[in-house]
Design a protein around this motif. Structure first.
Motif, PDB file in Angstrom:
ATOM      1  N   VAL A  16     135.189 -25.296  49.152  1.00 49.66           N
ATOM      2  CA  VAL A  16     135.928 -26.424  48.582  1.00 49.66           C
ATOM      3  C   VAL A  16     137.424 -26.293  48.858  1.00 49.66           C
ATOM      4  N   ALA A  17     137.951 -25.085  48.839  1.00 45.51           N
ATOM      5  CA  ALA A  17     139.381 -24.893  49.109  1.00 45.51           C
ATOM      6  C   ALA A  17     139.710 -25.232  50.560  1.00 45.51           C
ATOM      7  N   VAL A  18     138.866 -24.821  51.482  1.00 46.72           N
ATOM      8  CA  VAL A  18     139.120 -25.078  52.897  1.00 46.72           C
ATOM      9  C   VAL A  18     138.908 -26.561  53.222  1.00 46.72           C
ATOM     10  N   ASP A  19     137.871 -27.161  52.656  1.00 43.63           N
ATOM     11  CA  ASP A  19     137.551 -28.559  52.970  1.00 43.63           C
ATOM     12  C   ASP A  19     138.493 -29.557  52.310  1.00 43.63           C
ATOM     13  N   LYS A  20     138.873 -29.323  51.063  1.00 44.08           N
ATOM     14  CA  LYS A  20     139.630 -30.325  50.311  1.00 44.08           C
ATOM     15  C   LYS A  20     141.085 -29.951  50.059  1.00 44.08           C
ATOM     16  N   GLY A  21     141.464 -28.725  50.344  1.00 41.39           N
ATOM     17  CA  GLY A  21     142.827 -28.287  50.088  1.00 41.39           C
ATOM     18  C   GLY A  21     143.780 -28.640  51.217  1.00 41.39           C
ATOM     19  N   SER A  22     145.070 -28.535  50.927  1.00 40.01           N
ATOM     20  CA  SER A  22     146.062 -28.754  51.971  1.00 40.01           C
ATOM     21  C   SER A  22     146.139 -27.512  52.853  1.00 40.01           C
ATOM     22  N   ARG A  23     146.610 -27.691  54.084  1.00 40.73           N
ATOM     23  CA  ARG A  23     146.573 -26.631  55.091  1.00 40.73           C
ATOM     24  C   ARG A  23     147.961 -26.414  55.669  1.00 40.73           C
ATOM     25  N   ALA A  24     148.299 -25.142  55.881  1.00 39.75           N
ATOM     26  CA  ALA A  24     149.537 -24.776  56.565  1.00 39.75           C
ATOM     27  C   ALA A  24     149.243 -23.532  57.398  1.00 39.75           C
ATOM     28  N   GLY A  25     149.657 -23.543  58.646  1.00 44.99           N
ATOM     29  CA  GLY A  25     149.328 -22.431  59.522  1.00 44.99           C
ATOM     30  C   GLY A  25     150.516 -21.893  60.286  1.00 44.99           C
ATOM     31  N   ARG A  26     150.426 -20.638  60.636  1.00 41.81           N
ATOM     32  CA  ARG A  26     151.392 -19.938  61.460  1.00 41.81           C
ATOM     33  C   ARG A  26     150.602 -19.090  62.455  1.00 41.81           C
ATOM     34  N   SER A  27     151.273 -18.230  63.192  1.00 37.53           N
ATOM     35  CA  SER A  27     150.578 -17.464  64.229  1.00 37.53           C
ATOM     36  C   SER A  27     149.711 -16.333  63.669  1.00 37.53           C
ATOM     37  N   PHE A  28     150.021 -15.802  62.501  1.00 37.15           N
ATOM     38  CA  PHE A  28     149.238 -14.705  61.937  1.00 37.15           C
ATOM     39  C   PHE A  28     148.173 -15.159  60.954  1.00 37.15           C
ATOM     40  N   MET A  29     148.362 -16.343  60.348  1.00 33.99           N
ATOM     41  CA  MET A  29     147.415 -16.782  59.321  1.00 33.99           C
ATOM     42  C   MET A  29     147.490 -18.281  59.099  1.00 33.99           C
ATOM     43  N   VAL A  30     146.430 -18.805  58.500  1.00 30.55           N
ATOM     44  CA  VAL A  30     146.353 -20.197  58.081  1.00 30.55           C
ATOM     45  C   VAL A  30     146.022 -20.176  56.598  1.00 30.55           C
ATOM     46  N   GLY A  31     146.754 -20.954  55.816  1.00 29.73           N
ATOM     47  CA  GLY A  31     146.507 -21.005  54.379  1.00 29.73           C
ATOM     48  C   GLY A  31     145.946 -22.347  53.970  1.00 29.73           C
ATOM     49  N   HIS A  32     145.037 -22.327  53.012  1.00 23.81           N
ATOM     50  CA  HIS A  32     144.457 -23.529  52.421  1.00 23.81           C
ATOM     51  C   HIS A  32     144.661 -23.426  50.917  1.00 23.81           C
ATOM     52  N   LEU A  33     145.287 -24.441  50.326  1.00 26.80           N
ATOM     53  CA  LEU A  33     145.555 -24.421  48.885  1.00 26.80           C
ATOM     54  C   LEU A  33     144.973 -25.669  48.250  1.00 26.80           C
ATOM     55  N   LEU A  34     144.147 -25.468  47.230  1.00 26.46           N
ATOM     56  CA  LEU A  34     143.585 -26.559  46.445  1.00 26.46           C
ATOM     57  C   LEU A  34     144.032 -26.364  45.010  1.00 26.46           C
ATOM     58  N   VAL A  35     144.763 -27.334  44.500  1.00 31.16           N
ATOM     59  CA  VAL A  35     145.211 -27.277  43.100  1.00 31.16           C
ATOM     60  C   VAL A  35     144.269 -28.146  42.290  1.00 31.16           C
ATOM     61  N   ARG A  36     143.661 -27.529  41.274  1.00 34.64           N
ATOM     62  CA  ARG A  36     142.759 -28.250  40.386  1.00 34.64           C
ATOM     63  C   ARG A  36     143.459 -28.428  39.044  1.00 34.64           C
ATOM     64  N   PRO A  37     144.127 -29.582  38.847  1.00 39.56           N
ATOM     65  CA  PRO A  37     144.879 -29.774  37.605  1.00 39.56           C
ATOM     66  C   PRO A  37     143.951 -29.801  36.392  1.00 39.56           C
ATOM     67  N   GLY A  38     144.473 -29.311  35.296  1.00 39.77           N
ATOM     68  CA  GLY A  38     143.705 -29.302  34.060  1.00 39.77           C
ATOM     69  C   GLY A  38     142.783 -28.107  33.923  1.00 39.77           C
ATOM     70  N   SER A  39     142.678 -27.300  34.942  1.00 35.20           N
ATOM     71  CA  SER A  39     141.834 -26.114  34.867  1.00 35.20           C
ATOM     72  C   SER A  39     142.618 -24.996  34.199  1.00 35.20           C
ATOM     73  N   GLY A  40     142.046 -24.397  33.201  1.00 32.51           N
ATOM     74  CA  GLY A  40     142.718 -23.321  32.483  1.00 32.51           C
ATOM     75  C   GLY A  40     142.554 -21.965  33.136  1.00 32.51           C
ATOM     76  N   GLU A  41     141.832 -21.921  34.237  1.00 34.65           N
ATOM     77  CA  GLU A  41     141.588 -20.647  34.905  1.00 34.65           C
ATOM     78  C   GLU A  41     142.851 -20.158  35.611  1.00 34.65           C
ATOM     79  N   PRO A  42     142.958 -18.865  35.823  1.00 36.26           N
ATOM     80  CA  PRO A  42     144.098 -18.370  36.611  1.00 36.26           C
ATOM     81  C   PRO A  42     143.933 -18.737  38.080  1.00 36.26           C
ATOM     82  N   ALA A  43     145.018 -18.688  38.817  1.00 37.89           N
ATOM     83  CA  ALA A  43     144.968 -18.932  40.259  1.00 37.89           C
ATOM     84  C   ALA A  43     144.112 -17.840  40.902  1.00 37.89           C
ATOM     85  N   ARG A  44     143.337 -18.232  41.923  1.00 40.46           N
ATOM     86  CA  ARG A  44     142.474 -17.276  42.607  1.00 40.46           C
ATOM     87  C   ARG A  44     142.768 -17.308  44.098  1.00 40.46           C
ATOM     88  N   ILE A  45     142.663 -16.134  44.713  1.00 42.13           N
ATOM     89  CA  ILE A  45     143.023 -15.967  46.118  1.00 42.13           C
ATOM     90  C   ILE A  45     141.865 -15.307  46.852  1.00 42.13           C
TER      91      ILE A  45
END
Length: 118
Positions: A16-45
């Motif tokens: 779900v993070a890769v499919d629906k999250g925003s994407r930013a990439g560089r030469s060493f890595m690509v990041g995908h971030l999905l923010v789920r508002p209203g979720s009380g859970e801590p951020a997960r990596i």
């Protein structure tokens, strides 16, 4: 290090993070971030380190280095967010300072796209 509650381990979370999250990439890595508002859970990596990066020893070394670096960004991620870092093969030979600089750029770009503060 990264606390156990902050680590992604389940395939559906990665998907779900890769499919629906925003994407930013560089030469060493690509990041995908999905923010789920209203979720009380801590951020997960989570990390995706394929066999193209190298043998198991190299992949685990890269993963450990990134886990150490990303722990400093845990407090700046919104609650309930899912961050996936996909590692490119060039990261295997990168210096720690270069990995840190690219991680900063990737996370900064992802947070700006989500409207969060860096």
């Amino acid at each position: 290090m990264l606390p156990a509650a902050a680590r992604m381990r389940r395939r559906p979370e990665f998907t779900v993070a890769v499919d629906k999250g925003s994407r930013a990439g560089r030469s060493f890595m690509v990041g995908h971030l999905l923010v789920r508002p209203g979720s009380g859970e801590p951020a997960r990596i989570g990390f995706i380190v394929s066999r193209k990066v190298g043998p198991a020893v190299v992949r685990n070394r890269v993963r450990r280095r990134l886990r150490h670096l990303v722990a400093g960004y845990l407090h700046s991620l919104p609650r309930g967010s899912l961050l996936v870092l996909r590692v490119n093969p060039r990261a295997a030979t990168a210096r720690q300072a270069d990995l840190a600089a690219e991680l900063d750029l990737v996370i900064g770009a992802l947070l700006r796209r989500q409207g969060g503060a860096v």
